[in-house]
Design an enzyme around this catalytic site. Structure first.
Site, PDB file in Angstrom:
ATOM      1  N   CYS A   2       1.641  12.197 -12.789  1.00  0.00           N
ATOM      2  CA  CYS A   2       2.089  11.758 -14.118  1.00  0.00           C
ATOM      3  C   CYS A   2       0.964  11.921 -15.149  1.00  0.00           C
ATOM      4  O   CYS A   2       0.715  13.031 -15.620  1.00  0.00           O
ATOM      5  CB  CYS A   2       2.624  10.330 -14.041  1.00  0.00           C
ATOM      6  SG  CYS A   2       3.602   9.874 -15.471  1.00  0.00           S
ATOM      7  N   HIS A  57       6.460   9.693  -9.564  1.00  0.00           N
ATOM      8  CA  HIS A  57       5.511   8.800  -8.891  1.00  0.00           C
ATOM      9  C   HIS A  57       5.795   8.791  -7.384  1.00  0.00           C
ATOM     10  O   HIS A  57       6.791   8.206  -6.955  1.00  0.00           O
ATOM     11  CB  HIS A  57       5.609   7.383  -9.479  1.00  0.00           C
ATOM     12  CG  HIS A  57       5.055   7.306 -10.860  1.00  0.00           C
ATOM     13  ND1 HIS A  57       3.811   6.795 -11.148  1.00  0.00           N
ATOM     14  CD2 HIS A  57       5.563   7.727 -12.045  1.00  0.00           C
ATOM     15  CE1 HIS A  57       3.572   6.883 -12.451  1.00  0.00           C
ATOM     16  NE2 HIS A  57       4.630   7.442 -13.014  1.00  0.00           N
ATOM     17  N   GLU A  86       4.539   7.225  -4.955  1.00  0.00           N
ATOM     18  CA  GLU A  86       4.458   5.947  -4.238  1.00  0.00           C
ATOM     19  C   GLU A  86       5.827   5.289  -4.128  1.00  0.00           C
ATOM     20  O   GLU A  86       6.013   4.382  -3.315  1.00  0.00           O
ATOM     21  CB  GLU A  86       3.456   5.007  -4.925  1.00  0.00           C
ATOM     22  CG  GLU A  86       3.830   4.518  -6.312  1.00  0.00           C
ATOM     23  CD  GLU A  86       3.415   5.471  -7.431  1.00  0.00           C
ATOM     24  OE1 GLU A  86       3.253   6.675  -7.170  1.00  0.00           O
ATOM     25  OE2 GLU A  86       3.274   4.995  -8.576  1.00  0.00           O
TER      26      GLU A  86
END
Lengths: 183, 226
Positions: free
Chosen positions: A86, A168, A170
Site C-alpha cells: 500500500c 493488505h 495481513e
C-alpha cells in the site's frame, strides 16, 4: 532477518499496532526473524545487511511518508528483495518514475492477478483488503502483476525482486508474505 | 491527537482504549445503546453499565441511541461520531476490531467521510495471545453473554482466567470458534484493568440461558477502591 519498515506518521505510534505489528507477527509465524524500524531511521547499511525488506502500509489519513520519498533512496540500490504494501508500494512507484494518484478504496474486493510471478502465483481472481486513498501509475519498465493499467494492484521491477501490492496481505492473504520469504 | 473510543464495555474496546491512552489523548468514550439484542454492530449485554467504566477511567461517556437495525445503525453510528467530534474536538476514532472486515470497513468509511483518523490497535492480533495478554496486564474480564454451541451456562459470569482461556483454545481447535468471541460466540464485560482508577464490584446479577444462548446481566454494581 527481514527489515520491516514502519511508514506511519511517527515512531512507535498507535497505528503501528495496526499496520506494522500484524505484518511482523505473520512474518515471524512463517519463520522469519524480523527487525522493525521507522522509515526515518533506515540507513543504506541497515537495508543491505538484511535478507529482505517489507515496507508497511499506513492509516488512510497518514500520507507523511510521501513528502519524504528521498529517505527511501536506499531502495534504488541493487540489493535484497523488497515488498511494498500500500503506502510502501506508493513509495516504490515514486522512486522508480511512477506517480501517486487519487484512488480511494476500503474493504474486501476482487483482484485480478494477470501475470504469473513468484510472489502472487498464476493468473486468477483473488480477494484482497483495500484501505487506501491513493494508488499508483505503473513505473516505466515495471511489470503489471495484478489489476489494470488504470488501477494497478500489484507490480514488480523488470529485473530485480522488488514488488508492490496495493492490498493488505495481513488480512486473509498472509500467503503473500510467506511467498515473499521464499523469493 | 484527541481520540474518541467506540466503547461497548467489552474487553476489546476497553483494551483498545487502554492502548490509545498509552499513545494519545482519549477525550471521550462513545457508546451506542441498541434496542436490538441481536445488533449487527453493537455489543448489547450490560452496555448501560459503561457509565461505571467511564467513571473508573475518568473519561466522559457519550451515549447515543440506536434501534439496531442493520443499515440504520450505521447512520446512527455516523451521527454519534459526528456529535462526538463536535463536542470533544476529536481528530480520530479508535475501535476494538480484531478481524471483522465488516465492522472495520464501515468505521473506516465513516471516518474518511468525517475527515477523522481511524485506529484499530487490536487489528489481526492473535486471539489466544491477546487473551493471555489481557490476563497478564491485569484486566478482569467476565463473560456476559454466550451465543453459540457448545457454550453452556457455566460460562455466564465466569472470569476470563487461565483455565477459561485454555478451554477457549480447545474449543477453537475442535469447533473453529473465534476464541475472542468476535464471531458473536460470546461477549464480555470488563470490571477492572490498569486504566481503571477504581474497580467495579457487582452487587447483584442475574443469568438467563436457553439453547446455547444466555446473558449475564449486571443488575446492580458500584465502584470501589482497588
Amino acid at each position: 532477518m527481514i527489515l520491516l519498515v514502519d511508514l506511519c506518521y511517527q515512531e512507535d505510534s498507535l497505528s503501528a499496532y495496526e499496520f506494522v505489528r500484524p505484518i511482523a507477527d505473520a512474518l515471524a509465524r512463517a519463520g522469519a526473524g524480523v527487525e522493525c524500524r521507522h522509515y526515518t531511521r533506515v540507513t543504506p547499511e541497515s537495508a543491505s545487511e538484511c535478507e529482505g525488506v517489507v515496507l508497511c502500509g499506513t492509516a488512510l489519513k497518514d500520507n507523511g511518508y510521501a513528502e519524504h520519498i528521498e529517505l527511501f533512496s536506499w531502495l534504488q540500490d541493487p540489493g535484497v528483495p523488497a515488498l511494498g504494501i500500500c503506502a510502501g508500494m506508493q513509495v516504490m512507484a515514486s522512486l522508480f518514475g511512477g506517480r501517486i494518484i487519487p484512488h480511494p478504496a476500503i474493504g474486501l474486493e476482487d483482484i485480478s492477478v494477470v501475470e504469473d510471478s513468484s510472489l502472487l502465483g498464476p493468473p486468477r481472481q483473488i480477494q484482497g483488503y483495500h484501505l487506501h486513498n491513493y494508488g499508483v501509475t505503473l513505473p516505466p519498465g515495471f511489470r503489471l502483476l495484478a489489476g489494470t493499467a488504470e488501477a494497478v494492484e500489484a507490480f514488480r521491477h523488470p529485473d530485480r525482486p522488488l514488488y508492490g501490492i496495493l492490498f493488505h496481505p495481513e488480512v486473509r492473504n498472509r500467503w503473500v508474505l510467506e511467498r515473499f520469504l521464499d523469493l | 491527537m484527541n481520540l474518541g473510543v467506540l466503547f461497548s464495555g467489552g474487553k476489546d474496546s476497553v483494551f483498545a482504549c487502554s492502548r490509545a491512552m498509552e499513545k494519545n489523548t482519549v477525550s471521550c468514550l462513545i457508546t451506542l445503546v441498541s434496542e436490538n439484542p441481536d445488533s449487527y454492530m453493537f455489543h448489547t449485554p450490560n452496555v448501560r453499565r459503561t457509565d461505571l467504566q467511564a467513571r473508573a477511567m475518568n473519561l466522559p461517556l457519550l451515549t447515543w441511541p440506536t434501534r439496531g437495525e442493520k443499515e440504520e445503525e450505521l447512520a446512527d453510528l455516523r451521527a454519534a461520531i459526528r456529535a462526538a467530534r463536535e463536542k470533544c474536538g476529536l481528530q480520530g476514532i479508535v475501535t476494538g476490531a480484531i478481524e471483522s472486515v465488516y465492522q472495520a470497513a464501515r468505521v473506516q468509511r465513516i471516518c474518511r467521510d468525517l475527515d477523522l483518523w481511524c485506529f484499530n490497535p487490536l487489528w489481526q492480533i492473535n486471539q489466544l495471545d491477546y487473551l493471555r495478554l489481557l490476563l497478564a496486564r491485569g484486566f478482569l474480564v467476565i463473560i456476559s453473554g454466550v451465543f453459540a454451541y457448545p457454550f453452556d451456562a457455566s460460562w455466564l459470569g465466569a472470569a476470563l482466567d487461565r483455565d477459561r482461556i485454555e478451554m477457549l483454545a480447545a474449543l477453537q481447535r475442535r469447533y473453529q470458534i473465534n476464541p475472542s468471541g468476535e464471531g458473536g460466540e460470546l461477549e464480555t464485560f470488563v470490571l477492572d484493568g490498569p486504566c481503571f482508577t477504581r474497580r467495579i464490584k457487582i452487587i447483584e446479577a442475574s443469568s438467563s440461558y436457553r439453547n446455547y444462548r444466555g446473558h449475564y446481566l449486571i443488575e446492580e454494581a458500584r465502584l470501589v477502591d482497588k
